[in-house]
Design a protein around this motif. Structure first.
Motif, short mmCIF file in Angstrom:
data_model
loop_
_atom_site.label_atom_id
_atom_site.label_comp_id
_atom_site.label_asym_id
_atom_site.label_seq_id
_atom_site.Cartn_x
_atom_site.Cartn_y
_atom_site.Cartn_z
N GLY A 1 0.85 -1.17 0.00
CA GLY A 1 0.00 0.00 0.00
C GLY A 1 0.89 1.22 0.00
O GLY A 1 2.02 1.17 0.48
N PHE A 2 0.41 2.33 -0.52
CA PHE A 2 1.16 3.57 -0.52
C PHE A 2 0.48 4.54 0.42
O PHE A 2 -0.61 5.04 0.13
CB PHE A 2 1.30 4.12 -1.95
N LEU A 3 1.13 4.76 1.57
CA LEU A 3 0.58 5.56 2.65
C LEU A 3 1.00 7.00 2.50
O LEU A 3 2.17 7.30 2.25
CB LEU A 3 1.09 5.04 4.00
N THR A 4 0.05 7.91 2.66
CA THR A 4 0.33 9.34 2.71
C THR A 4 -0.23 9.88 4.02
O THR A 4 -1.39 9.64 4.34
CB THR A 4 -0.33 10.08 1.53
N VAL A 5 0.63 10.55 4.77
CA VAL A 5 0.22 11.16 6.03
C VAL A 5 0.36 12.66 5.85
O VAL A 5 1.43 13.15 5.51
CB VAL A 5 1.10 10.68 7.20
N SER A 6 -0.75 13.37 6.07
CA SER A 6 -0.73 14.82 5.97
C SER A 6 -0.19 15.22 4.60
O SER A 6 -0.69 14.76 3.59
CB SER A 6 0.07 15.36 7.14
N ALA B 1 -9.16 6.86 2.77
CA ALA B 1 -8.69 8.07 3.44
C ALA B 1 -9.50 8.27 4.71
O ALA B 1 -10.69 7.94 4.76
CB ALA B 1 -8.87 9.28 2.52
N GLY B 2 -8.84 8.80 5.72
CA GLY B 2 -9.53 9.08 6.97
C GLY B 2 -8.57 9.48 8.07
O GLY B 2 -7.39 9.74 7.83
N ARG B 3 -9.08 9.47 9.27
CA ARG B 3 -8.29 9.83 10.44
C ARG B 3 -7.42 8.64 10.82
O ARG B 3 -7.85 7.50 10.75
CB ARG B 3 -9.23 10.18 11.60
N VAL B 4 -6.18 8.92 11.20
CA VAL B 4 -5.27 7.86 11.64
C VAL B 4 -5.03 8.01 13.14
O VAL B 4 -4.84 9.11 13.63
CB VAL B 4 -3.94 7.88 10.85
N SER B 5 -5.11 6.90 13.84
CA SER B 5 -4.77 6.91 15.26
C SER B 5 -3.45 6.16 15.43
O SER B 5 -3.11 5.27 14.64
CB SER B 5 -5.87 6.27 16.11
N ILE B 6 -2.71 6.54 16.45
CA ILE B 6 -1.42 5.92 16.75
C ILE B 6 -1.61 5.13 18.04
O ILE B 6 -1.86 5.71 19.09
CB ILE B 6 -0.32 6.97 16.89
N GLU B 7 -1.51 3.81 17.92
CA GLU B 7 -1.79 2.92 19.04
C GLU B 7 -0.49 2.34 19.58
O GLU B 7 0.35 1.88 18.81
CB GLU B 7 -2.71 1.78 18.58
N PRO B 8 -0.32 2.35 20.91
CA PRO B 8 0.92 1.84 21.48
C PRO B 8 1.01 0.32 21.52
O PRO B 8 2.10 -0.23 21.70
CB PRO B 8 0.90 2.40 22.90
N ASP C 1 -1.04 16.07 12.45
CA ASP C 1 -2.22 16.16 11.59
C ASP C 1 -2.68 14.74 11.30
O ASP C 1 -2.05 14.03 10.51
CB ASP C 1 -1.86 16.88 10.29
N PRO C 2 -3.76 14.27 11.92
CA PRO C 2 -4.14 12.86 11.84
C PRO C 2 -4.89 12.46 10.57
O PRO C 2 -5.68 11.52 10.61
CB PRO C 2 -5.01 12.68 13.08
N ARG C 3 -4.61 13.11 9.46
CA ARG C 3 -5.21 12.69 8.20
C ARG C 3 -4.24 11.78 7.47
O ARG C 3 -3.04 12.07 7.42
CB ARG C 3 -5.51 13.90 7.32
N ALA C 4 -4.76 10.69 6.90
CA ALA C 4 -3.91 9.76 6.16
C ALA C 4 -4.72 9.11 5.05
O ALA C 4 -5.95 9.08 5.10
CB ALA C 4 -3.34 8.70 7.09
N SER C 5 -4.00 8.59 4.08
CA SER C 5 -4.65 7.81 3.03
C SER C 5 -3.70 6.72 2.59
O SER C 5 -2.49 6.81 2.76
CB SER C 5 -5.04 8.71 1.84
#
Length: 134
Positions: free
Chosen positions: A18-23, A78-85, A57-61
């Motif tokens: 997959g090709f991830l784009t953050v912000s 595309a949507g909001r990304v959360s960072i989980e520990p 900026d929690p936007r990602a695709s």
């Protein structure tokens, strides 16, 4: 369209990059997993640029495309990304055999090194899903 179809989930369960784009970052190829409930998750080092940008900026695709030789097809989420520990090491261990031959001692050692590192799990919560198939 805001939800993944069963056909989308079947396609996304293949060992594709997959090709991830953050912000505003440039896309990077990543290993990923589409969960049964329609989330996309991946893992990364907590200090990676994509994680630092996602904190600001929690936007990602992510865009996943069929490889050359198959009919044209892609799914974009595309949507909001959360960072989980938690869960990143299990995810990395689960994804590695999709992308690498772990009978190869070099790849097995690569995975061992990844699993020794500090990792976080990124989860994309889809707001927009687009697809194309020809």
């Amino acid at each position: 369209m805001t939800a993944m179809t069963p056909d989308d989930l079947e396609f996304l369960q293949r060992p594709l990059h997959g090709f991830l784009t953050v912000s505003t970052a440039q896309p990077r190829p990543v290993w990923f997993e589409a969960t049964g409930d329609g989330l996309i998750q991946l893992f990364s080092e907590p200090d990676a640029l994509k994680v630092r940008r996602a904190r600001r900026d929690p936007r990602a695709s992510i865009v996943v495309a069929a490889p050359v030789g198959e009919r044209e097809r892609w799914v974009s989420v595309a949507g909001r990304v959360s960072i989980e520990p938690d869960g990143a090491h299990d995810l990395a261990a689960r994804l590695a055999p999709r992308y690498w031959d772990l009978d190869d001692p070099v790849r097995a050692a690569d995975l061992e090194a990844i699993l020794k590192g500090d990792l976080v799990r990124l989860v994309i919560h889809p707001e927009t899903v687009r697809r194309y198939a020809y």
